[in-house]
Design a protein around this motif. Sequence first.
Motif, PDB file in Angstrom:
ATOM      1  N   PHE A  77       2.962  -2.874  -0.410  1.00 37.09           N
ATOM      2  CA  PHE A  77       1.986  -4.287  -0.696  1.00 37.09           C
ATOM      3  C   PHE A  77       1.212  -4.293   0.735  1.00 37.09           C
ATOM      4  CE2 PHE A  77       2.122  -8.932   0.711  1.00 37.09           C
ATOM      5  CZ  PHE A  77       1.685  -9.515  -0.362  1.00 37.09           C
ATOM      6  N   ILE A  78       1.758  -4.001   2.020  1.00 33.73           N
ATOM      7  CA  ILE A  78       0.826  -4.146   3.368  1.00 33.73           C
ATOM      8  C   ILE A  78      -0.386  -3.126   3.069  1.00 33.73           C
ATOM      9  CG2 ILE A  78       1.874  -2.318   4.535  1.00 33.73           C
ATOM     10  CD1 ILE A  78       2.111  -4.722   6.612  1.00 33.73           C
ATOM     11  N   GLN A 111      -1.999  -2.805   0.141  1.00 32.82           N
ATOM     12  CA  GLN A 111      -2.851  -3.234  -0.482  1.00 32.82           C
ATOM     13  C   GLN A 111      -3.576  -4.546   0.131  1.00 32.82           C
ATOM     14  OE1 GLN A 111       0.141  -3.353  -3.871  1.00 32.82           O
ATOM     15  NE2 GLN A 111      -1.692  -3.212  -5.045  1.00 32.82           N
ATOM     16  N   LEU A 112      -2.657  -4.763   1.231  1.00 35.40           N
ATOM     17  CA  LEU A 112      -3.494  -6.197   1.721  1.00 35.40           C
ATOM     18  C   LEU A 112      -4.601  -5.630   2.673  1.00 35.40           C
ATOM     19  CD1 LEU A 112      -0.212  -8.471   3.344  1.00 35.40           C
ATOM     20  CD2 LEU A 112      -2.238  -9.070   1.721  1.00 35.40           C
TER      21      LEU A 112
END
Lengths: 227, 407
Positions: free
Chosen positions: A108-109, A111-112
């Motif tokens: 997730f991080i 992708q951020l």
Amino acid sequence: MAIISVSNVEKIYNPDTIPVHALKQVNLEIQKGEFTAIVGPSGSGKTTLLNCIGGLDTVSSGTIHIKNIDLTNLTDKELIKFRLNHIGFVFQAYNLIPVLTALENVAFILQLQGKSTKEAHSLAKQMLDSVGLSERIHNRPAQLSGGQQQRVAVARALASQPDYVLADEPTANLDSESASKLLDIMERLNAEQGVTFLFSTHDERVIRRAKRVVTLRDGAISSDANQ
Amino acid sequence: MTIQLGWKNIWRNPVRSIVVISAVVIGVWAAIFISALSNGLTSHYLSSQLDTYIGHAAISTQAFWDERTSEHIIPNEQLAPVIKALERDSLVKSLTPITIAEGMIASATYSSGVQIRGIDIASDTTCFNTHTFLTEGSYLGESYKNQIVLGEKLAKKLNVKLRSKVVLTFQQIDGSISSAAFRVGGIIKTPNSAMDQMRVIVKQTDLQQLLGNATAVHEWSIFLNDAKAVNTWIPTYKQDLQGDLAIESWLEKAPELAYIENSMDLYLYIFMGIIVLALVLGIVNTMLMAILERTRELGMLMAIGMPRMKVFNMIISETITLSCIGAPLGLFLAWSSLKLMGKHGLDLSAFADGLAAYGMSSVVYPDLKMEYLITISVLIFVASLLAALYPALKAIKLKPLEAIRLH
């Protein structure tokens, strides 16, 4: 050159009503690759200092430079971006996203940061492998033990390739075995990859293994020693 | 990624999400179904009024419409070219001449004021559908003279049956009062029981003879292929009419019908507004609960570097997704129930008398206007967007540190 440079930092809560001096004239420099514990009794200001260094809290006076960037001059938007790209966070209560698997939490991080799903998942797999969770990548946080969740949190903190990792009481909720395993991993990453760790704790197990111990008392640094 | 996380968040608490989706489904269904039902009721009411007694447009002399006395007959030679033009007009479906006298009807036991309508059966039945509501006897089809067709309620009040005698008294064209005995040939019961009590139908030739003018016509009723097109159609004829002749659309002849149609639109929009408002409040409440439960997590997301705009988009996407699942289901449910009801109609025969007093049929067939369908769909989308705004704004105003500290 210091990676973190804290100069004359003061933090006063409720300055207009009942002022509480959480930090008093704190000066601290952290070099790249350090494995530092900030210790002190409850209310000594260790979490406040960590939050200020992490750009989560503002200082009342003084400056905090990360490399050459003065955190105290950044806007909220700039701080969010800064945290994403420069700081890794490990929270006491793990704080993983419960609807995502371990792999997705770490990815997730990434992708951020703008990485594609494929690239993010590939890197996240490597990170989970480095914390010994390659068999658990498809498990959700609720299916992992506390120690395993905290290792996912460490993997997430490191995935974004931060300048340093801030860990607020990382072992507070862990049993001895899990805490020991987590510290082993953090020590290894520090030794092998030169990851800079700065953690607040009052856990003797952690303090014993820190290379440098900074002691806070009533908001001021009372001692700063290498072990 | 944001949408993917939003989707997973929706199913974090399936029961709550299903409740929101159900609210959207029921909201959409109710809005569409009630709109279609009300529209069907109005359309049916309008067509029953127009097809039974009013027509789509009418030509007469202005004096007749002002005074309603039988002396103001249409000068046939003046109207003849207009009638020819109407017969050639492709928008005109049919037309029929009517001779009218205001008078009294009396039986041995009761008398009442009525409008006596003398009709030309051949052309009248291609225009009005009054003959289809015959319950007894025939529609002026007997061989004898002076037959009369009465509404069922009027017949009851007069206490007359088929072949009973009634006496009509009215003013002749020359101003003298004339009375004539008529025999009940048929009894009708239209959806408009009020009109049935105020009007009686006789053969045009019988009435013309009694009025003292064998060609007397007071009104030409005109039916178009589409009653709603009358406003655009009528101006050309308004210019062509000479002297005292005048043409009026049903909107002018019966402004109360136009008012009913317009006010029904207004009521429906108010009704839709109430449904949408309830939906918005429901969604806001649920999403606020969801935000409240995830305060700590949202704080953590912003702490590790998730931009506030992405958090905002995530909350919006969750709400929009819930609506996007619910709305098509609601549309499908509405379509299915309307399809089912379109076949058999909604039977309100338990309220038949009350409905008939207002000129409404006891079986209502829903009729959905495309503009309502579009309005409802747009409203639901806008409503869910609005409902998402407040929780999303509340979420991005969170201070990461304070949110993380929450237990």
